[in-house]
Design a protein around this motif. Sequence first.
Motif: not given
Length: 143
Positions: A5-6, A10
Amino acid sequence: MQMQHWLLLAGLLIIIALAGYALTLWRRVWRTRAEQQQQQDGRDKRLAEDIQFIGQSLMNGQVPLIEGSIRIKVLLDNYAGPRRSDLDVTIFTEIYDHIPTHTGWKQLSAAERKLHSRLMETLERDHQEQVKQAAGELTKGLN
């Protein structure tokens, strides 16, 4: 949140930032194109006015026929704007093609200049009506 998810977040932020930068660059391109078009339009307007003025000067006998024809030919070569479809200005090219200009004239010997002077007199005599007719058309404008 998981690492995926990060990374996705990003990636989205990078894509949004690049899209914003691309939009900024495209706006700069569009603005530059508009400015260039505006400059070209202004240049064409000035050239059209100059062509019309020299045409009027030819009609009034304020400029010699050969000189006016050469000037009009050069201005027409630089003019990129719209032209009337019925405008026939080939006579100016015909005269221009027979006369050496600028450095070409200076490089001629005295005898060659004399020959060209006679040629210019002949061109003036033979094409005076055509030049006056074309100049008359130019006084009405190019479009």
